[in-house]
Design an enzyme around this catalytic site. Structure first.
Site, mmCIF file in Angstrom:
data_model
loop_
_atom_site.group_PDB
_atom_site.id
_atom_site.type_symbol
_atom_site.label_atom_id
_atom_site.label_comp_id
_atom_site.label_asym_id
_atom_site.label_seq_id
_atom_site.Cartn_x
_atom_site.Cartn_y
_atom_site.Cartn_z
ATOM 1 N N TYR A 168 -40.652 -62.790 32.414
ATOM 2 C CA TYR A 168 -41.614 -62.471 33.197
ATOM 3 C C TYR A 168 -41.177 -61.992 34.486
ATOM 4 C CZ TYR A 168 -46.191 -62.142 35.690
ATOM 5 O OH TYR A 168 -47.256 -61.697 36.496
ATOM 6 N N TRP B 273 -41.867 -57.959 37.562
ATOM 7 C CA TRP B 273 -42.197 -56.426 37.708
ATOM 8 C C TRP B 273 -40.992 -55.702 37.461
ATOM 9 C CZ3 TRP B 273 -46.547 -54.188 40.364
ATOM 10 C CH2 TRP B 273 -47.719 -54.985 40.354
#
Length: 791
Positions: A125, A127
């Site tokens: 996980y 960005w």
């Protein structure tokens, strides 16, 4: 559509445009001098470019940059039998790419052959970068799916509870965000915006995938100038811009549902709710009403009841309810409201309250899912699903809710519930992480660090010595956006950019795609010795061929939706294209409102489900089938509240995205005495004999962190606020449970929202503060580990 050649950034005719690069905080022209990038300039269509862009150049080189493959010394010497508690403080050994990739291949095959693919966790996980091709998670997923699959993560840390609850109530979160009501619509049709959790403008700097036009500041002010009024319901006054002249209703954290219930109670008691809307578009209101009016538990959820819980006077609550009933109203709830114990309830009750007002689907009214949370929520735009690297299908049905990673590592084989399902945690032996930092976004980092020791092998791709890289066994150096060619485009933005490589990769860093391609050369795909894994992974395409293919697919999708995009070479020369936006403002669920039979919702009934038979059928504690108010477990028991009387709010930072580029000069300029500062009400400071700039220890029974005081009368008394994202820096010499740098996730509780969504509950956290005494440990977050050239 505006001709892409009209927006090239040329100052002089005939000159080639400056190359473009894109990050999640925006698009920039790269100013070059002697073939080197020397500055970034905000993209010419962007009226409000983010200063975070400066950090991209500042961090291209420096002590935190990783230029060669690294292996943790203890792992290289002893393998998986070594002392895993040394992760985070061990030294590293520099190795060549061949040795590093051989080690990774050996470990992958060892785990797959010994325990199966489900023993590999590649949730990864984070960005990462803004590119459509060089997207870290997509590269990892493609590789792992071809390798036979892996255990993955479900949902996001941003709003996991909303992702699970909303499909039962009104529709999928992702789809609702794509068709979200715009500020243009609010300006045209609303008279009042009520913002639960506020709309902090600092958050609008970012947009997943990037943006060519930061519009939130302008759009909010345009609405205000058109006469729209604002109410900020938050523990802090600066959760709305000063120019909005918002009325601030300071609310005790975690009590928004109680306030929403009281508003609903006032509407019913005074006959102000929209009975016709509830009858035509909703189901289950009559099942919810007895709870609201107190016929279920003997407690009417009225304004007097809520005043004791929220700290907002009863007269103020009643007055707000009447104003909302008599004014076209948009009710927005920040994403942060989902990140608390019982975090499913705020968004469910948000929809119910909006339904009772009857504004859902109308121009500028109804409910908002985090207006201003990112630039793409509320902006006026069209939608084109830009093509991205195809990842294929994971052959395994093995996943965890994203925030349950420590539970998975600590309790393999044990059962858990998720969205009505009964599942078991897999036994993870290897973690592969690309483009993220769990030692930023996860809660109770001391617990995560203990769980991390259960993993036999940790492999990461990382450009910098982040906390994750320090806690890895094998670190493969990755490139950054300025070192790559890519395409960038967000589904919640009108622009696509051709990102041009501006500088050569740092030392021996490689693109993720190239790393996986050369790793695939050493492995075989799932259940086959005859298939060339490398060829299957790359499809025999290089970077430019992939970009051409992704653009071809994007162009095809555009034609199907009436967008006529230029040829690839024309686009590449221009560097950018911008889609036409519709004349009409967008209103979420307008089609459903206009004709609910022709446009039913994606719920079991096709209507707004105020009462959900599905959720009631799960039989879950704290989820009876309609929205409810529960006191967070963190509060229960007066000794705990007396010991830790301050409520910690860990919010998004203003000078970085999460923890990205925290080592940059731009991020560090916001620190005090090298620590992430905390904001405190002056009365709370006086009670503790603290003053501006004092170094303090924030603590509870889970851990502590060091910070510096900023006095702020705009923070509700009894609340302390600190930004997330300071690189985790344990005090290894004195107290490893203390972060010297100010990471608040040493304090937050690693507990789920509920058994329904299992989302993160970071916003439910009690702490105390004391002045720091004695020797002050030096911050070492940006000092790389000891590097040896050989054993």
């Amino acid at each position: 559509m505006k001709d892409a050649r009209d927006i090239t950034g040329n100052d002089n005719a005939g000159e080639a445009p400056m190359p473009l690069t894109v990050a999640h905080w925006g698009a920039y022209r790269v100013v070059m001098k002697k073939d080197k990038p020397v500055a970034l300039s905000g993209f010419e269509d962007d009226p409000d470019p983010s200063a975070i862009g400066d950090a991209m150049l500042d961090t291209l080189e420096g002590p935190c940059r990783i230029g060669n493959p690294m292996v943790r010394r203890g792992f290289l010497e002893q393998g998986t039998a070594g002392d895993r508690s040394l992760r985070g403080c061990d030294s590293f050994v520099e190795v060549d790419w061949e040795q590093a990739l051989d080690l990774v291949a050996r470990e992958l095959d060892r785990v797959r052959d010994g325990w199966g693919n489900q023993a590999i966790y590649a949730g990864s996980y984070g960005w990462a970068s803004a590119g459509r091709f060089h997207h870290a998670q997509s590269q990892l997923r493609r590789f792992m799916n071809l390798y036979g699959g892996c255990t993955v993560a479900r949902d996001s840390y941003s709003y996991a509870a909303a992702e699970v609850i909303l499909p039962h109530v009104v529709g999928p979160m992702a789809q609702l965000l794509l068709e979200h009501t715009s500020w243009k619509s609010i300006t045209e049709g609303a008279g009042l915006v009520v913002a639960f959790g506020g709309m902090a403008i600092r958050n609008a700097q970012v947009n997943s995938g990037g943006t060519g036009h930061h519009s939130q500041r302008h759009d909010m002010m345009t609405a205000r100038q058109a006469g729209v009024e604002f109410v900020n319901i938050s523990p802090t006054a600066d959760d709305t811009m000063d120019g909005l002249e918002a009325k601030w209703l300071p609310i005790r954290p975690n009590t928004d549902v109680a306030l929403m219930l009281a508003l609903a109670h006032t509407l019913v008691s005074e006959g102000l709710h929209d009975k016709a809307f509830l009858k035509q578009y909703c189901t289950g209101f009559e099942r919810f009403l007895p709870y609201l009016m107190g016929k279920v538990d003997g407690i009417a959820k009225n304004a007097n009841w809520a005043a004791q819980i929220t700290g907002i006077p009863a007269d103020t609550i009643c007055g707000l309810a009447r104003r909302m009933a008599n004014t076209p109203t948009m009710i927005s709830a920040s994403w942060s409201l989902t990140r608390q114990q019982h975090g499913e309830q705020p968004y469910w009750m948000l929809v119910v309250l909006a339904a009772m007002l009857g504004g859902i689907g109308g121009t500028g009214t109804g409910f908002g899912l985090g207006l201003g949370a990112v630039n793409g929520v509320g902006n006026h735009r069209t939608h084109l699903p830009w093509a991205a690297l195809p990842t294929g299908r994971n052959p395994l049905d093995s996943f965890i809710p994203v925030a349950r990673i420590a539970d998975m590592l600590l309790h393999p084989g044990e059962p858990f519930q998720y969205n009505g399902q009964h599942r078991q945690y897999p036994d993870i032996r290897l973690v592969y992480w690309v483009g993220g930092n769990p030692f930023h976004h996860h809660q109770d980092l001391n617990r995560l660090r203990r769980a991390w020791r259960k993993i036999e092998t940790v492999v990461v791709h990382e450009p910098f010595w982040t906390p994750l890289a320090r806690h890895a066994d094998i670190v493969l150096p990755a490139t950054v956006a300025l070192e790559r060619n890519d395409l960038s485009g967000s589904p919640r933005d009108n622009y696509m950019f051709a990102m041009r490589q501006a500088v050569k990769p740092y030392r021996n860093a490689r693109n993720d795609h190239d790393i996986f391609a050369t790793l695939a050369r050493r492995l075989r795909p799932a259940d086959s010795d005859k298939i060339d894994f490398e060829e299957t992974f790359t499809e025999s395409r290089d970077e430019q061929q992939w970009l051409r293919e992704l653009y071809r697919e994007t162009r095809s999708r555009g034609e199907q939706r009436g967008h006529h995009l230029p040829e690839f070479d024309t686009f590449l020369e221009a560097g950018v294209l911008r889609l036409d936006v519709p004349d009409d403002a967008q209103a979420m669920l307008q089609g459903f409102r206009d004709d609910p039979d022709a446009h039913p919702l994606a719920t079991p009934s096709g209507q707004i489900e105020i009462f959900s038979e599905t959720i009631a059928g799960f039989g879950l504690e704290h989820n009876p089938g309609h929205p409810v108010w529960y006191e967070p477990e963190e509060w229960l028991g007066s000794p705990r509240v007396e010991t830790y009387p301050l409520h910690l709010i860990s919010h998004q930072p203003a000078r970085r995205l999460h923890s990205q580029l925290d080592h940059s000069a731009h991020s560090r300029a916001g620190k005090i005495s090298d620590r992430e500062p905390c904001r405190l009400n002056p009365d709370d400071a006086v009670e503790r004999q603290l003053k501006e700039g004092d170094l303090v220890r924030i603590y509870n029974n889970r851990g502590s962190c060091l910070s510096a005081v900023q006095l702020d009368s705009g923070v509700l008394q009894g609340v302390v606020m600190i930004a997330t994202g300071a690189w985790y820096d344990p005090d290894w010499d004195n107290d490893p449970t203390c972060c010297k740098h100010g990471n608040p996730n040493t304090l937050t509780a690693d507990v789920p929202t509920s058994a329904l969504a299992q989302g993160p509950g970071a916003m439910t956290c009690l702490v105390e503060i004391e002045r720091l005494s004695g020797n002050v440990p030096e911050v070492t977050a940006f000092v790389p580990p000891t590097i040896n050239s050989e054993l």
